[in-house]
Write a protein that holds these residues in place. Structure first.
Motif: not given
Length: 291
Positions: A177, A183, A186-187, A194-195, A198, A214
């Motif tokens: 993070i 990040r 990953f998106n 990511v959201r 998290r 992930y």
């Protein structure tokens, strides 16, 4: 004859959806050859008990499968832990599984598709899972395969070796993070990822699949998706759903052809047109407009 991978079905307190899920699974061509494991979570609150008991009663009446195993929890484990623990338990005995939750209507050829994918890509280093769902994408001209590949997990079918290498605790989350390059990467396969990760790590949502996403991201692998969806999610409209809302942005058009033999390629690569369509569906703009 090679037996199909076992089905691992998870249920909680949605008797109507559960009944429809079972009826659809029973209509699969491979149902009577398949072993079925049913995991039912216990009530979280006393008010949940009547619906949980209805689900338990329905589960005890299931027929139409080669062997049926019932696992009924007296306590509430929670959605994510129930699935992680249940799939792990079955994968200690089998090389691969078909995972279904209690709000999924499958087409009669769903088990055919997932099982053929599990056999075809079992040792392929670039494939992480086999999906049963797809958005109703337009098909590229002259596209010959019954699958396309995308880097977002859709674990209707998964193998033990991929599953047991997953870090369910996301122990490297702090480093991830804090890294803007990671990040962003990953998106790439969805601006929501990511959201979601998290919120899962911070215990704001009870999710298991984003942790598989992930793991797949770290391994740089892809998921094999059907070009025509073999499932339909009916849980978005249930008052008892855990992580969904009333609007189903994943609404799709299920397979109506029901063919049983699928063209699966030797070469595993993304197709630009499918990738663009999938990225658009998972983009911030689309989610902002309809969520």
């Amino acid at each position: 004859m090679l037996l199909p991978a076992p089905i691992v079905l998870f249920a909680y307190k949605r008797p109507d959806e559960f009944r429809r899920t079972i009826v659809a699974l029973q209509a699969n061509y491979l149902a009577d050859q398949s072993e079925l494991y049913v995991f039912i979570d216990g009530p979280k609150h006393p008010i949940d008990l009547p619906k949980v008991e209805q689900v338990r009663a329905l589960a005890k009446e299931i027929t139409g499968f080669r062997i049926i195993h019932l696992h009924i929890s007296q306590t509430n484990i929670g959605c994510a832990d129930s699935i992680i623990n249940g799939v792990s338990q079955v994968l200690r005995q089998h090389a691969s599984v078909v995972v279904v939750e209690d709000d999924i209507l499958t087409t009669p050829n769903f088990l055919d598709f997932i099982n053929q994918g599990l056999v075809k890509f079992a040792t392929h280093p670039k494939v992480f899972s086999v999906g049963g769902y797809t958005f109703p994408f337009s098909q590229p001209a002259n596209y010959q395969n019954d699958v396309y590949f995308y880097g977002r997990t859709c674990a209707w079918g998964i193998w033990a070796d991929r599953w047991f290498k997953t870090d369910w605790q996301v122990s490297d989350f702090s480093a991830f993070i804090a890294n803007p390059v990671q990040r962003k990467a990953f998106n790439y396969y969805g601006s929501d990822r990511v959201r979601m990760l998290r919120r899962t790590v911070q215990n704001e949502i009870d999710a298991w699949d984003i942790r598989l996403c992930y793991e797949q991201f770290k391994r740089k692998q892809l998921t094999a998706y059907p070009i025509i969806s073999k499932v339909e999610n009916i849980g978005f409209y249930s008052v008892d759903s855990v992580n969904t809302n009333i609007y189903n942005r994943y609404k799709t058009v299920p397979d109506q052809e029901f063919k049983r033999e699928f063209t699966l390629p030797e070469q595993v690569t993304e197709h630009a047109q499918y990738t663009r369509q999938f990225q658009y569906q998972c983009s911030l703009g689309v989610r902002f407009l309809i969520d």
